[in-house]
Design an enzyme around this catalytic site. Structure first.
Site, PDB file in Angstrom:
ATOM      1  N   ALA A  64       0.868  -1.174   0.000  1.00 50.12           N
ATOM      2  CA  ALA A  64       0.000   0.000   0.000  1.00 50.12           C
ATOM      3  C   ALA A  64       0.908   1.227   0.000  1.00 50.12           C
ATOM      4  O   ALA A  64       2.070   1.144   0.402  1.00 50.12           O
ATOM      5  CB  ALA A  64      -0.878  -0.009   1.243  1.00 50.12           C
ATOM      6  N   GLY A 110       0.678  -4.990   0.896  1.00 55.58           N
ATOM      7  CA  GLY A 110      -0.531  -5.060   0.068  1.00 55.58           C
ATOM      8  C   GLY A 110      -0.261  -5.597  -1.333  1.00 55.58           C
ATOM      9  O   GLY A 110      -1.160  -6.160  -1.965  1.00 55.58           O
ATOM     10  N   GLU A 113      -0.293  -9.220  -0.912  1.00 60.09           N
ATOM     11  CA  GLU A 113      -1.683  -9.619  -0.609  1.00 60.09           C
ATOM     12  C   GLU A 113      -2.536  -9.634  -1.881  1.00 60.09           C
ATOM     13  O   GLU A 113      -3.427 -10.474  -2.025  1.00 60.09           O
ATOM     14  CB  GLU A 113      -2.259  -8.662   0.444  1.00 60.09           C
ATOM     15  N   GLU A 133       4.603  -5.349   7.325  1.00 58.01           N
ATOM     16  CA  GLU A 133       3.783  -4.364   8.031  1.00 58.01           C
ATOM     17  C   GLU A 133       4.152  -4.171   9.497  1.00 58.01           C
ATOM     18  O   GLU A 133       4.038  -3.066  10.026  1.00 58.01           O
ATOM     19  CB  GLU A 133       2.288  -4.729   7.918  1.00 58.01           C
TER      20      GLU A 133
HETATM   21  N1  CAA Z   1       4.600   3.259  -0.430  1.00 56.41           N
HETATM   22  C1  CAA Z   1       4.975   4.442  -0.934  1.00 56.41           C
HETATM   23  N2  CAA Z   1       6.139   4.636  -1.590  1.00 56.41           N
HETATM   24  C2  CAA Z   1       6.929   3.577  -1.754  1.00 56.41           C
HETATM   25  C3  CAA Z   1       6.597   2.303  -1.262  1.00 56.41           C
HETATM   26  C4  CAA Z   1       5.358   2.163  -0.574  1.00 56.41           C
HETATM   27  N3  CAA Z   1       4.932   0.984  -0.093  1.00 56.41           N
HETATM   28  N4  CAA Z   1       7.597   1.445  -1.555  1.00 56.41           N
HETATM   29  C5  CAA Z   1       8.519   2.167  -2.227  1.00 56.41           C
HETATM   30  N5  CAA Z   1       8.108   3.444  -2.364  1.00 56.41           N
HETATM   31  C6  CAA Z   1       8.812   4.559  -3.011  1.00 56.41           C
HETATM   32  C7  CAA Z   1       9.948   5.099  -2.153  1.00 56.41           C
HETATM   33  O1  CAA Z   1       9.455   5.980  -1.175  1.00 56.41           O
HETATM   34  C8  CAA Z   1      10.783   5.775  -3.184  1.00 56.41           C
HETATM   35  O2  CAA Z   1      10.190   7.008  -3.527  1.00 56.41           O
HETATM   36  P1  CAA Z   1      11.065   8.369  -3.554  1.00 56.41           P
HETATM   37  O3  CAA Z   1      12.004   8.148  -4.705  1.00 56.41           O
HETATM   38  O4  CAA Z   1      10.035   9.412  -3.807  1.00 56.41           O
HETATM   39  O5  CAA Z   1      11.745   8.448  -2.252  1.00 56.41           O
HETATM   40  C9  CAA Z   1      10.647   4.859  -4.399  1.00 56.41           C
HETATM   41  O6  CAA Z   1       9.450   4.118  -4.187  1.00 56.41           O
HETATM   42  C10 CAA Z   1      11.792   3.876  -4.555  1.00 56.41           C
HETATM   43  O7  CAA Z   1      11.910   3.160  -3.339  1.00 56.41           O
HETATM   44  P2  CAA Z   1      13.302   3.016  -2.550  1.00 56.41           P
HETATM   45  O8  CAA Z   1      14.183   4.203  -2.803  1.00 56.41           O
HETATM   46  O9  CAA Z   1      12.990   2.700  -1.131  1.00 56.41           O
HETATM   47  O10 CAA Z   1      13.913   1.754  -3.308  1.00 56.41           O
HETATM   48  P3  CAA Z   1      14.939   0.679  -2.723  1.00 56.41           P
HETATM   49  O11 CAA Z   1      15.367  -0.141  -3.887  1.00 56.41           O
HETATM   50  O12 CAA Z   1      16.002   1.352  -1.885  1.00 56.41           O
HETATM   51  O13 CAA Z   1      14.062  -0.224  -1.709  1.00 56.41           O
HETATM   52  C11 CAA Z   1      12.119  -1.500  -1.040  1.00 56.41           C
HETATM   53  C12 CAA Z   1      13.025  -1.031  -2.213  1.00 56.41           C
HETATM   54  C13 CAA Z   1      12.905  -2.457  -0.141  1.00 56.41           C
HETATM   55  C14 CAA Z   1      10.940  -2.225  -1.672  1.00 56.41           C
HETATM   56  C15 CAA Z   1      11.659  -0.279  -0.214  1.00 56.41           C
HETATM   57  O14 CAA Z   1      11.127   0.689  -1.107  1.00 56.41           O
HETATM   58  C16 CAA Z   1      10.599  -0.587   0.796  1.00 56.41           C
HETATM   59  O15 CAA Z   1      10.883  -1.149   1.854  1.00 56.41           O
HETATM   60  N6  CAA Z   1       9.316  -0.201   0.534  1.00 56.41           N
HETATM   61  C17 CAA Z   1       8.234  -0.324   1.471  1.00 56.41           C
HETATM   62  C18 CAA Z   1       7.712  -1.749   1.547  1.00 56.41           C
HETATM   63  C19 CAA Z   1       6.619  -1.862   2.586  1.00 56.41           C
HETATM   64  O16 CAA Z   1       6.811  -1.617   3.773  1.00 56.41           O
HETATM   65  N7  CAA Z   1       5.408  -2.289   2.145  1.00 56.41           N
HETATM   66  C20 CAA Z   1       4.281  -2.465   3.008  1.00 56.41           C
HETATM   67  C21 CAA Z   1       3.414  -1.259   2.948  1.00 56.41           C
HETATM   68  S1  CAA Z   1       2.145  -1.270   4.181  1.00 56.41           S
HETATM   69  C22 CAA Z   1       0.888  -2.191   3.532  1.00 56.41           C
HETATM   70  O17 CAA Z   1       0.974  -2.705   2.439  1.00 56.41           O
HETATM   71  C23 CAA Z   1      -0.328  -2.299   4.380  1.00 56.41           C
HETATM   72  C24 CAA Z   1      -1.333  -3.310   3.934  1.00 56.41           C
HETATM   73  O18 CAA Z   1      -1.230  -4.478   4.252  1.00 56.41           O
HETATM   74  C25 CAA Z   1      -2.482  -2.902   3.161  1.00 56.41           C
END
Ligand code: CAA
Length: 256
Positions: A64, A110, A113, A133
């Protein structure tokens, strides 16, 4: 759509999450658009199966959109979770058409999921999957706590969800989380091949098989009864007559 690309070709509906700079994170507008395209594809007779994937080579969907989280109230967050459940359950999992998740990179939170709601999952060799999460002070909100244990067993699901660790495609294959691991440049072709095989089978039988398998996991339904009813119902269809006649005549059935 602002966040999706889509196409229909050779009876396959393609849905591509198209937010590559954000690693295809699912913001609320993307959820709206997913709801719309799946409604469309589920009722379009030109579409016999669906491939769901992410744009680019890095992500299927990284979860998400966390950037939308800060301003949500408790009530809004509860509703967001419910919307995700409704779309993934009613439109993807309950689609009468086979839906394949082609996991082409990160499938996190998400995003994973969403893949779990699909009927079949295949992954590219570089794919990474996880439900991180708890590291955000949350739990999976789009069905992960319910679908992951059914797919890989309670113990393995507990470990993935409580640690929040990512696993690679090979480990996902070993756990039964994905059916196949494929080189990235062949991933979509393999998904197409699986669907084209399914398209040689009876469309009405395939839809009934999906419904009966889904019923096994649905506490509101008696899965055995759904199977018996569907089995009986199929005896009244033209596809059944064609399938059995073809078998007895030692020829290939022509279900169209
Ligand atoms: N939401 C919003 N933005 C996200 C994102 C997310 N889930 N995942 C990545 N992005 C964005 C980053 O913020 C970044 O944007 P900016 O360039 O504007 O800063 C861009 O995508 C590239 O990401 P990274 O620079 O972080 O890329 P990376 O290669 O260094 O890392 C990654 C990749 C390990 C996937 C890392 O991006 C990450 O950990 N992302 C979050 C994953 C996460 O926690 N997902 C769960 C979300 S909560 C959820 O989903 C709730 C639910 O159950 C409904």
């Amino acid at each position: 759509y602002s966040n999706l690309k889509y196409a229909i070709k050779d009876s396959i509906g393609y849905v591509i999450i198209n937010r590559e700079p954000q690693l295809n994170a699912l913001n609320q507008e993307t959820l709206d658009e997913l709801q719309d395209i799946f409604k469309h594809f589920n009722s379009d007779d030109h579409v016999r199966g669906i491939i769901l994937t992410g744009a680019g080579h890095k992500a299927f969907a990284a979860g998400a959109d966390i950037k939308e989280f800060m301003d949500l109230s408790v009530i809004q967050a509860r509703w967001l979770s419910e919307r995700g459940h409704i779309i993934f359950t009613d439109l993807i999992e309950a689609s009468p058409k086979p839906v394949i998740a082609a996991i082409n990179g990160y499938a996190l939170g998400g995003g994973l999921e969403m893949a779990l709601a699909c009927h079949i999952r295949i992954a590219s060799e570089n794919a990474k999957m996880g439900l991180p999460e708890v590291s955000l002070g949350l739990i999976p909100g789009y069905g992960g706590t319910q679908r992951l244990p059914k797919l890989i067993g309670k113990g393995q699901a507990m470990q993935m969800i409580l640690t929040g660790d990512m696993i690679d495609a090979q480990r996902a294959y070993e756990l039964g989380l994905v059916n196949e691991v494929i080189a990235q440049d062949k991933l979509i072709a393999r998904a197409e091949e699986i669907l084209q095989k399914i398209f040689t089978r009876s469309r009405v039988a395939v839809a009934n098989a999906i419904a009966a398998i889904n019923a096994a996991e649905d506490k509101q339904q008696n899965g055995n009864k759904v199977e018996m009813d569907a089995f009986g119902h199929l005896f009244g269809t033209d596809d059944f007559k064609e399938g059995v006649s073809a078998f007895l005549a030692k020829r290939t059935p022509n279900f169209e």
